[in-house]
Write a protein that holds these residues in place. Structure first.
Motif, PDB file in Angstrom:
ATOM      1  N   VAL A 208      45.200  30.771  26.356  1.00  0.00           N
ATOM      2  CA  VAL A 208      46.380  30.896  27.792  1.00  0.00           C
ATOM      3  C   VAL A 208      47.126  29.342  27.798  1.00  0.00           C
ATOM      4  O   VAL A 208      46.258  28.685  27.534  1.00  0.00           O
ATOM      5  CB  VAL A 208      45.963  31.261  29.329  1.00  0.00           C
ATOM      6  N   PRO A 209      48.682  29.658  28.160  1.00  0.00           N
ATOM      7  CA  PRO A 209      49.205  29.175  27.940  1.00  0.00           C
ATOM      8  C   PRO A 209      48.955  27.540  28.652  1.00  0.00           C
ATOM      9  O   PRO A 209      48.538  27.412  29.921  1.00  0.00           O
ATOM     10  CB  PRO A 209      50.451  29.496  28.977  1.00  0.00           C
ATOM     11  N   GLU A 210      49.503  26.799  28.384  1.00  0.00           N
ATOM     12  CA  GLU A 210      49.051  24.622  28.733  1.00  0.00           C
ATOM     13  C   GLU A 210      49.377  24.861  31.033  1.00  0.00           C
ATOM     14  O   GLU A 210      50.224  25.608  30.783  1.00  0.00           O
ATOM     15  CB  GLU A 210      50.110  23.972  28.293  1.00  0.00           C
ATOM     16  N   GLY A 211      48.974  24.559  31.053  1.00  0.00           N
ATOM     17  CA  GLY A 211      48.200  24.092  32.469  1.00  0.00           C
ATOM     18  C   GLY A 211      48.456  25.671  33.283  1.00  0.00           C
ATOM     19  O   GLY A 211      48.454  25.688  34.938  1.00  0.00           O
ATOM     20  N   GLU A 212      48.588  26.894  33.037  1.00  0.00           N
ATOM     21  CA  GLU A 212      48.036  28.204  33.265  1.00  0.00           C
ATOM     22  C   GLU A 212      45.930  28.408  33.743  1.00  0.00           C
ATOM     23  O   GLU A 212      45.735  28.354  33.516  1.00  0.00           O
ATOM     24  CB  GLU A 212      48.992  29.010  32.682  1.00  0.00           C
ATOM     25  N   LYS A 213      45.916  29.349  34.244  1.00  0.00           N
ATOM     26  CA  LYS A 213      44.441  29.706  34.958  1.00  0.00           C
ATOM     27  C   LYS A 213      44.587  31.464  34.294  1.00  0.00           C
ATOM     28  O   LYS A 213      45.293  32.015  34.840  1.00  0.00           O
ATOM     29  CB  LYS A 213      44.431  30.166  36.182  1.00  0.00           C
ATOM     30  N   LEU A 214      43.450  31.633  34.037  1.00  0.00           N
ATOM     31  CA  LEU A 214      43.325  32.962  33.652  1.00  0.00           C
ATOM     32  C   LEU A 214      43.174  33.358  34.312  1.00  0.00           C
ATOM     33  O   LEU A 214      42.353  33.569  35.115  1.00  0.00           O
ATOM     34  CB  LEU A 214      42.500  33.241  32.074  1.00  0.00           C
ATOM     35  N   ASP A 215      43.962  34.890  34.883  1.00  0.00           N
ATOM     36  CA  ASP A 215      43.158  35.744  36.480  1.00  0.00           C
ATOM     37  C   ASP A 215      43.276  36.888  35.944  1.00  0.00           C
ATOM     38  O   ASP A 215      44.053  37.589  34.450  1.00  0.00           O
ATOM     39  CB  ASP A 215      44.700  35.797  37.140  1.00  0.00           C
ATOM     40  N   ILE A 216      41.885  37.786  36.603  1.00  0.00           N
ATOM     41  CA  ILE A 216      41.333  39.153  36.122  1.00  0.00           C
ATOM     42  C   ILE A 216      41.520  39.766  37.042  1.00  0.00           C
ATOM     43  O   ILE A 216      41.330  41.092  37.048  1.00  0.00           O
ATOM     44  CB  ILE A 216      40.221  38.831  35.755  1.00  0.00           C
ATOM     45  N   SER A 217      42.183  39.187  38.093  1.00  0.00           N
ATOM     46  CA  SER A 217      42.767  40.266  39.412  1.00  0.00           C
ATOM     47  C   SER A 217      43.520  41.707  38.987  1.00  0.00           C
ATOM     48  O   SER A 217      44.216  41.814  38.432  1.00  0.00           O
ATOM     49  CB  SER A 217      42.768  39.735  40.633  1.00  0.00           C
ATOM     50  N   GLU A 218      42.877  42.831  39.973  1.00  0.00           N
ATOM     51  CA  GLU A 218      42.708  43.897  39.946  1.00  0.00           C
ATOM     52  C   GLU A 218      44.579  44.859  40.761  1.00  0.00           C
ATOM     53  O   GLU A 218      44.551  44.613  42.190  1.00  0.00           O
ATOM     54  CB  GLU A 218      42.381  45.393  39.782  1.00  0.00           C
ATOM     55  N   LYS A 219      45.219  45.829  40.335  1.00  0.00           N
ATOM     56  CA  LYS A 219      46.221  46.116  41.090  1.00  0.00           C
ATOM     57  C   LYS A 219      45.221  48.173  41.210  1.00  0.00           C
ATOM     58  O   LYS A 219      45.382  48.411  39.968  1.00  0.00           O
ATOM     59  CB  LYS A 219      47.581  46.010  40.403  1.00  0.00           C
ATOM     60  N   PHE A 220      45.212  48.486  42.772  1.00  0.00           N
ATOM     61  CA  PHE A 220      44.856  49.952  42.728  1.00  0.00           C
ATOM     62  C   PHE A 220      45.788  50.448  42.318  1.00  0.00           C
ATOM     63  O   PHE A 220      47.288  49.910  43.101  1.00  0.00           O
ATOM     64  CB  PHE A 220      44.357  49.798  43.794  1.00  0.00           C
ATOM     65  N   GLY A 221      45.995  51.759  41.694  1.00  0.00           N
ATOM     66  CA  GLY A 221      47.047  53.209  41.887  1.00  0.00           C
ATOM     67  C   GLY A 221      46.308  54.173  41.039  1.00  0.00           C
ATOM     68  O   GLY A 221      45.070  54.401  40.556  1.00  0.00           O
ATOM     69  N   ILE A 222      46.615  55.183  40.635  1.00  0.00           N
ATOM     70  CA  ILE A 222      46.555  56.232  39.891  1.00  0.00           C
ATOM     71  C   ILE A 222      45.653  55.817  38.971  1.00  0.00           C
ATOM     72  O   ILE A 222      44.148  55.678  38.506  1.00  0.00           O
ATOM     73  CB  ILE A 222      47.171  57.731  39.623  1.00  0.00           C
ATOM     74  N   THR A 223      46.155  54.616  38.405  1.00  0.00           N
ATOM     75  CA  THR A 223      45.810  53.957  37.035  1.00  0.00           C
ATOM     76  C   THR A 223      45.372  52.265  37.530  1.00  0.00           C
ATOM     77  O   THR A 223      46.167  52.155  38.538  1.00  0.00           O
ATOM     78  CB  THR A 223      46.278  54.006  35.387  1.00  0.00           C
ATOM     79  N   LEU A 224      44.576  51.469  37.184  1.00  0.00           N
ATOM     80  CA  LEU A 224      44.464  50.352  37.354  1.00  0.00           C
ATOM     81  C   LEU A 224      44.758  49.197  36.432  1.00  0.00           C
ATOM     82  O   LEU A 224      44.505  49.269  35.579  1.00  0.00           O
ATOM     83  CB  LEU A 224      42.871  50.553  36.903  1.00  0.00           C
TER      84      LEU A 224
END
Ligand code: HEM
Length: 205
Positions: free
Chosen positions: A168-184
């Motif tokens: 990941v770019p320096e200083g950033e955190k990996l985020d795995i959260s989801e956004k719901f919809g017909i497709t995830l």
């Protein structure tokens, strides 16, 4: 058909890359497997894909935690029926929450933890015959694109992870959260920095 197939496949690759980057030991194990099968002087080819059981387990675990069609497509019973003590009238619109089933603690040990190991035995497949795991649906309306989805997702993942290390770019955190919809989708698109890892620079031309 192509629109439905491309979003679902690319979202699966994005979630899988995020899960792989989140666990360096998984990244290492995928790369070790690829080195054994493809070799450090070669590019991934379709003929390699069926020799990568650990990468297939990563894909299956990704589709367990992040099934990209989380409620399947709406189904409609042609006759009244009953299940689990509920009557479902003819013509109802039925959504199946495969996302919740894939995280059900009565089925899965540590359901919220990503662990490809659980898919290393041949118990689970994409055929939809086991109602504990069916990311492509089940029965007559099961996804018709499974062979293409399996090949394209594995091919993309294998190529990305074999040819590059990812951070990941320096200083950033990996985020795995989801956004719901017909497709995830991923809530925040994945930004990842590649570093070449193969010995032969010609392979990057
Ligand atoms: C990781 C990738 C994919 C996932 C997770 C996925 C998942 C699904 C799911 C859950 C359904 C509904 C099944 C049901 O309700 O029982 C479906 C239907 C369908 N999918 Fe996929 N799919 C993927 C890729 C593709 C691809 C690559 C194609 C075609 C090139 C495709 C074509 C279709 C079609 C045409 C249907 C409707 C089938 C019917 O109603 O008879 N899908 N898919």
């Amino acid at each position: 058909m192509l629109v439905g197939g491309s979003d679902t496949s690319s979202n699966t690759v994005e979630f899988a890359m995020a899960e792989i980057m989140h666990k360096p030991e998984v990244m290492k194990r995928v790369q070790d497997e690829l080195e054994g099968v493809v070799g450090k002087d070669n590019m991934v080819e379709e003929s390699h894909l069926h020799k990568l059981p650990y990468l297939l387990a990563v894909m299956k675990e990704t589709l367990r935690l992040h099934p990209t069609v989380p409620l399947l497509v709406p189904h409609c019973p042609s006759e009244a029926t009953s299940t689990g003590g509920y009557t479902i009238p003819k013509g109802s619109r039925v959504f199946v929450n495969v996302w919740a089933i894939h995280r059900d603690p009565s089925i899965w040990e540590k359901p919220l933890e990503s662990d490809p190991e659980r898919f290393l035995d041949a118990k689970w497949d994409f055929c939809g015959n086991d109602f504990s795991y069916f990311p492509f649906g089940s029965g007559r309306r099961i996804c018709v694109g499974i062979p293409m989805a399996e090949r394209s997702v594995l091919y993309f993942l294998a190529t990305l992870v074999h040819m590059f290390n990812w951070t990941v770019p320096e200083g950033e955190k990996l985020d795995i959260s989801e956004k719901f919809g017909i497709t995830l989708k991923k809530k925040i698109p994945l930004v990842a920095i590649p570093t070449p890892r193969l010995s032969n620079p010609d392979l990057y031309q």
